[in-house]
Structure formats: C-alpha cells, structure tokens
Design an enzyme around this catalytic site. Structure first.
Site, mmCIF file in Angstrom:
data_model
loop_
_atom_site.group_PDB
_atom_site.id
_atom_site.type_symbol
_atom_site.label_atom_id
_atom_site.label_comp_id
_atom_site.label_asym_id
_atom_site.label_seq_id
_atom_site.Cartn_x
_atom_site.Cartn_y
_atom_site.Cartn_z
ATOM 1 N N LYS A 59 14.585 -1.878 -3.406
ATOM 2 C CA LYS A 59 15.738 -1.341 -2.678
ATOM 3 C C LYS A 59 16.460 -2.441 -1.915
ATOM 4 O O LYS A 59 17.692 -2.480 -1.893
ATOM 5 C CB LYS A 59 15.282 -0.230 -1.731
ATOM 6 C CG LYS A 59 14.804 1.009 -2.461
ATOM 7 C CD LYS A 59 14.202 2.019 -1.494
ATOM 8 C CE LYS A 59 13.657 3.224 -2.251
ATOM 9 N NZ LYS A 59 12.992 4.181 -1.346
ATOM 10 N N HIS A 96 -0.114 2.318 7.459
ATOM 11 C CA HIS A 96 -0.788 3.496 6.898
ATOM 12 C C HIS A 96 -1.058 4.481 8.032
ATOM 13 O O HIS A 96 -1.406 4.070 9.137
ATOM 14 C CB HIS A 96 -2.140 3.119 6.279
ATOM 15 C CG HIS A 96 -2.079 1.943 5.377
ATOM 16 N ND1 HIS A 96 -2.346 0.667 5.823
ATOM 17 C CD2 HIS A 96 -1.770 1.837 4.075
ATOM 18 C CE1 HIS A 96 -2.217 -0.163 4.818
ATOM 19 N NE2 HIS A 96 -1.862 0.511 3.751
#
Length: 109
Positions: A59, A96
């Site tokens: 991206k 995470h």
C-alpha cells in the site's frame, strides 16, 4: 515516491499448518525464523505480522496485491527485536493484540 500503508489481519484466518501458504508469505530467511518459534501462538503472531507488514508495504508503494512478490519483501529483526524491511527507504512497525496483528509502513524517497 513517498507513501504510507497500514494493514490489520485477524490471526484466526491464518493456517500455520498449511506449509504451502506459509512459504508463499515468507521469504526463505523468514521461514527459517518461523520454524525456530517454540509455540503455535508465536508462529501465528510472526506470520500475521509479516503478512500485515507486506500488505502495508504494498500500500505504501501504491502497488496492489501481487504488485510485488511477497518473497521480494523481507521483514527481519534488529538485535533489539524491532522489525525492519529490506528497503532502506522504508520504516515498519508491527504490533499484536489478542487475535490481531497490525503493521504500519512509511516510505520516504
């Protein structure tokens, strides 16, 4: 070209037992690190972080999925554990939380 990219993944969608899939996502060096992980949870976080990181990198480069082969994007770790990309113009952060992994990439050229 400058760019930013972010990607988040639900770790429950990943199958760490599917060697074909894992090898499609990870470079050879990354795969060796993956095999050294001592728990399924850590392997899942590692794979998810790399997957999200590579998507975020695509991206940031204004490329769609498949615009750059995942094997050409390599995310390794410094001695302090922080991740880095094999592109000296790019910075990456991976995190995470429970069942998610997220990655953010900034490219300055």
């Amino acid at each position: 070209m400058k760019g930013i990219g972010v990607d988040i993944i639900d770790l429950e969608r990943l199958d760490i037992e599917n060697v074909h899939f894992v090898k499609r996502v990870l470079s050879d060096k990354e795969y060796q690190l993956f095999l050294q992980m001592n728990s399924s949870k850590r392997r899942l976080e590692f794979l998810g972080g790399r997957f999200a990181g590579k998507e975020a990198y695509l991206k940031a480069n204004h490329k769609g999925l498949g615009g750059i082969d995942f094997h050409d994007i390599e995310i390794l770790n410094h001695d302090d554990g922080s991740p880095y990309l094999n592109d000296e113009n790019a910075c990456i952060s991976i995190s995470h939380e429970n069942k998610y992994a997220i990655a953010f990439v900034v490219i300055e050229k």
